[in-house]
Design an enzyme around this catalytic site. Structure first.
Site, PDB file in Angstrom:
ATOM      1  N   THR A 190     164.635 -78.399   4.163  1.00 36.12           N
ATOM      2  CA  THR A 190     163.988 -77.755   3.030  1.00 36.12           C
ATOM      3  C   THR A 190     162.802 -76.919   3.499  1.00 36.12           C
ATOM      4  O   THR A 190     161.980 -77.385   4.264  1.00 36.12           O
ATOM      5  CB  THR A 190     163.515 -78.799   2.006  1.00 36.12           C
ATOM      6  OG1 THR A 190     164.647 -79.551   1.573  1.00 36.12           O
ATOM      7  CG2 THR A 190     162.861 -78.144   0.806  1.00 36.12           C
ATOM      8  N   ARG A 219     177.319 -81.706  -5.758  1.00 32.79           N
ATOM      9  CA  ARG A 219     175.969 -82.214  -6.025  1.00 32.79           C
ATOM     10  C   ARG A 219     174.972 -81.060  -6.022  1.00 32.79           C
ATOM     11  O   ARG A 219     174.990 -80.208  -5.160  1.00 32.79           O
ATOM     12  CB  ARG A 219     175.543 -83.219  -4.960  1.00 32.79           C
ATOM     13  CG  ARG A 219     174.104 -83.692  -5.144  1.00 32.79           C
ATOM     14  CD  ARG A 219     173.620 -84.431  -3.896  1.00 32.79           C
ATOM     15  NE  ARG A 219     172.252 -84.889  -4.050  1.00 32.79           N
ATOM     16  CZ  ARG A 219     171.184 -84.182  -3.705  1.00 32.79           C
ATOM     17  NH1 ARG A 219     171.319 -82.974  -3.202  1.00 32.79           N
ATOM     18  NH2 ARG A 219     169.978 -84.669  -3.852  1.00 32.79           N
ATOM     19  N   VAL A 220     174.086 -81.049  -7.005  1.00 35.29           N
ATOM     20  CA  VAL A 220     172.972 -80.113  -7.039  1.00 35.29           C
ATOM     21  C   VAL A 220     171.711 -80.948  -6.880  1.00 35.29           C
ATOM     22  O   VAL A 220     171.462 -81.868  -7.655  1.00 35.29           O
ATOM     23  CB  VAL A 220     172.929 -79.318  -8.356  1.00 35.29           C
ATOM     24  CG1 VAL A 220     171.702 -78.426  -8.413  1.00 35.29           C
ATOM     25  CG2 VAL A 220     174.201 -78.490  -8.513  1.00 35.29           C
ATOM     26  N   GLY A 221     170.930 -80.634  -5.879  1.00 38.18           N
ATOM     27  CA  GLY A 221     169.694 -81.363  -5.635  1.00 38.18           C
ATOM     28  C   GLY A 221     168.559 -80.846  -6.493  1.00 38.18           C
ATOM     29  O   GLY A 221     168.759 -80.073  -7.438  1.00 38.18           O
ATOM     30  N   ASP A 222     167.333 -81.245  -6.136  1.00 38.33           N
ATOM     31  CA  ASP A 222     166.180 -80.838  -6.928  1.00 38.33           C
ATOM     32  C   ASP A 222     165.687 -79.428  -6.619  1.00 38.33           C
ATOM     33  O   ASP A 222     164.995 -78.817  -7.424  1.00 38.33           O
ATOM     34  CB  ASP A 222     165.029 -81.839  -6.778  1.00 38.33           C
ATOM     35  CG  ASP A 222     164.553 -82.005  -5.345  1.00 38.33           C
ATOM     36  OD1 ASP A 222     165.115 -81.389  -4.427  1.00 38.33           O
ATOM     37  OD2 ASP A 222     163.597 -82.777  -5.142  1.00 38.33           O
TER      38      ASP A 222
END
Length: 147
Positions: A92, A120-123
């Site tokens: 990140t 999946r979609v992260g934050d």
């Protein structure tokens, strides 16, 4: 990969999630912010938009580091600890900028988690989970962290 761009002055934002073969997903997120009325494009829809906007695709192999490959292989071992395999350097990247008038802009991009579920979609691309706007402040949020 996922990315988010936000302009604190106008409260405009753009995000992409689950994109592949894009070397700079923040550039694509900015185009979502500037050229569409949408908040986020994902997966194949984001890829189609990237092609339409002339963003070049790169081979997926060029986006995988040797460190990431080593962590992935280690996680395949029968006695692997999935939590331990997530530790160490992560992918990140975030930036916050403030201009001379106090206007805040921010951007974040991530390669995501090792062995995440398909879809999946992260934050990272979610406003309020990765960034939120507060006047004259930049707040970066995430998995149990606040800067």
């Amino acid at each position: 990969m996922d990315a988010l761009v936000m302009d604190g002055k106008t409260l405009s934002s753009g995000a992409v999630s689950a994109v592949r073969n894009i070397a700079n997903p923040i550039q694509l997120a900015r185009l979502v912010m500037e050229k569409t009325s949408h908040a986020c494009l994902t997966a194949e829809g984001a890829s189609q938009f990237a092609r339409f906007m002339g963003i070049p695709e790169v081979p997926q192999e060029s986006l995988i580091t040797e460190y990431s490959r080593m962590r992935w292989k280690k996680n395949l071992e029968p006695d692997a600890n999935p939590v331990e395999c997530q530790m160490g350097k992560m992918g990140t990247v975030g930036a916050v900028a403030v201009d001379t008038d106090g206007n805040v802009a921010c951007a974040t991009s991530t390669g995501g988690m090792l062995n995440k579920m398909e879809g999946r979609v992260g934050d990272t691309p979610c406003i309020g989970l990765s960034y939120e706007y507060q006047p004259k402040k930049a707040v970066a949020l995430g998995q149990n962290r606040k800067v």
